[in-house]
Design an enzyme around this catalytic site. Structure first.
Site, PDB file in Angstrom:
ATOM      1  N   HIS A  10      -1.231 -86.133 -48.112  1.00  0.00           N
ATOM      2  CA  HIS A  10      -0.759 -84.759 -47.863  1.00  0.00           C
ATOM      3  C   HIS A  10       0.003 -84.216 -49.059  1.00  0.00           C
ATOM      4  O   HIS A  10       0.139 -83.012 -49.221  1.00  0.00           O
ATOM      5  CB  HIS A  10       0.179 -84.727 -46.646  1.00  0.00           C
ATOM      6  CG  HIS A  10      -0.422 -85.348 -45.433  1.00  0.00           C
ATOM      7  ND1 HIS A  10      -1.482 -84.786 -44.759  1.00  0.00           N
ATOM      8  CD2 HIS A  10      -0.113 -86.499 -44.768  1.00  0.00           C
ATOM      9  CE1 HIS A  10      -1.791 -85.559 -43.734  1.00  0.00           C
ATOM     10  NE2 HIS A  10      -0.990 -86.601 -43.707  1.00  0.00           N
TER      11      HIS A  10
ATOM     12  N   THR B  76       5.581 -80.165 -41.989  1.00  0.00           N
ATOM     13  CA  THR B  76       4.347 -80.876 -41.639  1.00  0.00           C
ATOM     14  C   THR B  76       4.529 -81.470 -40.251  1.00  0.00           C
ATOM     15  O   THR B  76       5.679 -81.670 -39.807  1.00  0.00           O
ATOM     16  CB  THR B  76       4.101 -82.068 -42.602  1.00  0.00           C
ATOM     17  OG1 THR B  76       5.218 -82.961 -42.514  1.00  0.00           O
ATOM     18  CG2 THR B  76       3.916 -81.605 -44.027  1.00  0.00           C
TER      19      THR B  76
HETATM   20  N1  LIG Z   1       8.120 -80.261 -46.217  1.00  0.00           N
HETATM   21  S1  LIG Z   1       8.869 -81.459 -45.492  1.00  0.00           S
HETATM   22  O1  LIG Z   1      10.074 -81.773 -46.241  1.00  0.00           O
HETATM   23  O2  LIG Z   1       9.090 -81.114 -44.104  1.00  0.00           O
HETATM   24  C1  LIG Z   1       7.846 -82.875 -45.569  1.00  0.00           C
HETATM   25  C2  LIG Z   1       6.547 -82.817 -46.027  1.00  0.00           C
HETATM   26  F1  LIG Z   1       5.963 -81.651 -46.350  1.00  0.00           F
HETATM   27  C3  LIG Z   1       5.797 -83.974 -46.199  1.00  0.00           C
HETATM   28  F2  LIG Z   1       4.518 -83.883 -46.654  1.00  0.00           F
HETATM   29  C4  LIG Z   1       6.329 -85.197 -45.886  1.00  0.00           C
HETATM   30  S2  LIG Z   1       5.382 -86.617 -46.202  1.00  0.00           S
HETATM   31  O3  LIG Z   1       6.075 -87.783 -45.794  1.00  0.00           O
HETATM   32  O4  LIG Z   1       5.070 -86.564 -47.633  1.00  0.00           O
HETATM   33  C5  LIG Z   1       3.847 -86.531 -45.359  1.00  0.00           C
HETATM   34  C6  LIG Z   1       3.995 -86.123 -43.959  1.00  0.00           C
HETATM   35  O5  LIG Z   1       5.084 -86.651 -43.311  1.00  0.00           O
HETATM   36  C7  LIG Z   1       7.618 -85.274 -45.365  1.00  0.00           C
HETATM   37  N2  LIG Z   1       8.067 -86.529 -45.010  1.00  0.00           N
HETATM   38  C8  LIG Z   1       9.165 -86.745 -44.104  1.00  0.00           C
HETATM   39  C9  LIG Z   1       8.787 -86.357 -42.686  1.00  0.00           C
HETATM   40  C10 LIG Z   1       8.773 -87.655 -41.865  1.00  0.00           C
HETATM   41  C11 LIG Z   1       9.293 -88.706 -42.785  1.00  0.00           C
HETATM   42  C12 LIG Z   1       9.581 -90.049 -42.545  1.00  0.00           C
HETATM   43  C13 LIG Z   1      10.016 -90.853 -43.614  1.00  0.00           C
HETATM   44  C14 LIG Z   1      10.162 -90.305 -44.884  1.00  0.00           C
HETATM   45  C15 LIG Z   1       9.866 -88.961 -45.129  1.00  0.00           C
HETATM   46  C16 LIG Z   1       9.494 -88.197 -44.048  1.00  0.00           C
HETATM   47  C17 LIG Z   1       8.378 -84.099 -45.229  1.00  0.00           C
HETATM   48  F3  LIG Z   1       9.637 -84.147 -44.767  1.00  0.00           F
END
Ligand SMILES: NS(=O)(=O)c1c(F)c(F)c(S(=O)(=O)CCO)c(N[C@H]2CCc3ccccc32)c1F
Ligand SMILES: [Zn+2]
Length: 263
Positions: free
Chosen positions: A66, A199
């Site tokens: 992603h 996301t």
């Molecule tokens: N735009 S955003 O800041 O809302 C956002 C993202 F856009 C995104 F792509 C990700 S990710 O981890 O790269 C892929 C999908 O979770 C995260 N990751 C976060 C969400 C869940 C999680 C769990 C452990 C570490 C990072 C994240 C994210 F917080």
């Protein structure tokens, strides 16, 4: 977990089917228009700790299908928020080489070429990101708008490794560097509002801080970010380019956007 994409039958309009919060309230990103703004003199500069990582420290640079993300040590933290928030990872959203407009938030109808997010979790109350991710005071994300302009040596420290993570789930180790160099000079001018992950699962758990000033990378740096990666696995027969990985602005409803600066 269910698959989701930014385009086609599993695109953002379908996210709520498997991820109900995505159809809920307090969603991000939003269009930051001047009618939502309220100056708040209590909003002081963002204070960062341990962002200057030693090159002896290895960071994991990964393609998660992603976005491209860099894992960050939890000893990096922000001290100027209601709780201490420790770093978890940073990642990016971008448009495409032909359409360099891929920021998630918009400011007065301007969409930037890209946007960087530094994701932190409330380490005062929760042991890690996974526990914090669905709590209303769980996360704080620093957002930085990216524009095409001057070459960025800081971005180059990881962009030069992109060819090692072209496909989903590929990871490489990169030397640590000063993450502060990825942020704009002014950490005292920013927009602040309550929102969500952009996301799935779209939990409304994010205290958003979006810096007013964009950072710049060169056009060739942007093109390499926008063209190097695929959201498909290396062995998949049809490679799917990874670009346009931004969610459209969501309803602000009655939310106010606090702003730390007057002019
Ligand atoms: N735009 S955003 O800041 O809302 C956002 C993202 F856009 C995104 F792509 C990700 S990710 O981890 O790269 C892929 C999908 O979770 C995260 N990751 C976060 C969400 C869940 C999680 C769990 C452990 C570490 C990072 C994240 C994210 F917080
Ligand atoms: Zn993001």
């Amino acid at each position: 977990a269910a698959k989701w994409t930014y385009f086609g039958p599993e695109g953002e309009h379908h996210w709520p089917k498997h991820f109900p919060y995505c159809g809920g309230s307090f969603q991000s990103p939003i269009h930051i228009s001047s009618d939502l703004l309220r100056f708040d003199p209590a909003l002081g500069p963002i204070v960062l700790h341990n962002y200057d990582l030693s090159p002896r420290e290895q960071l994991t640079l990964g393609n998660n299908g992603h976005s491209v993300q860099i894992s960050l040590p939890s000893r990096m933290y922000i001290s100027s928020l209601p709780h201490r928030y420790s770093a978890a990872q940073l990642h990016f959203h971008w448009g495409s080489a032909g359409r360099p407009m891929g920021s998630e938030h918009m400011v007065n109808n301007k969409q930037y070429a890209g946007e960087m997010h530094v994701v932190h979790f409330n380490s005062e109350k929760y042991p890690n990101m996974s526990v914090a991710v669905d709590k209303s005071d769980g996360l704080a994300v620093l957002g930085v708008f990216i524009e095409i302009g001057e070459f960025s040596p800081a971005f180059e420290t990881f962009l030069k490794f992109l060819n090692g993570i072209k496909y989903r789930d590929q990871k490489v180790q990169v030397p640590g560097f000063n993450i502060r160099d990825l942020l704009p000079t002014r950490l005292d001018e920013y927009y602040r509002y309550d929102g969500s992950l952009t996301t799935p699962p779209c939990y409304p758990s994010v205290l958003w801080t979006l810096f007013r000033s964009p950072v710049t990378i060169s056009r060739s740096q942007f093109v390499s970010l926008a063209t190097a990666l695929f959201s498909s696995h290396a062995q998949d027969s049809t490679p799917v380019p990874l670009n346009g990985n931004f969610r459209k602005p969501q309803q602000a409803d009655s939310r106010v956007v606090l702003v730390s600066f007057k002019q």
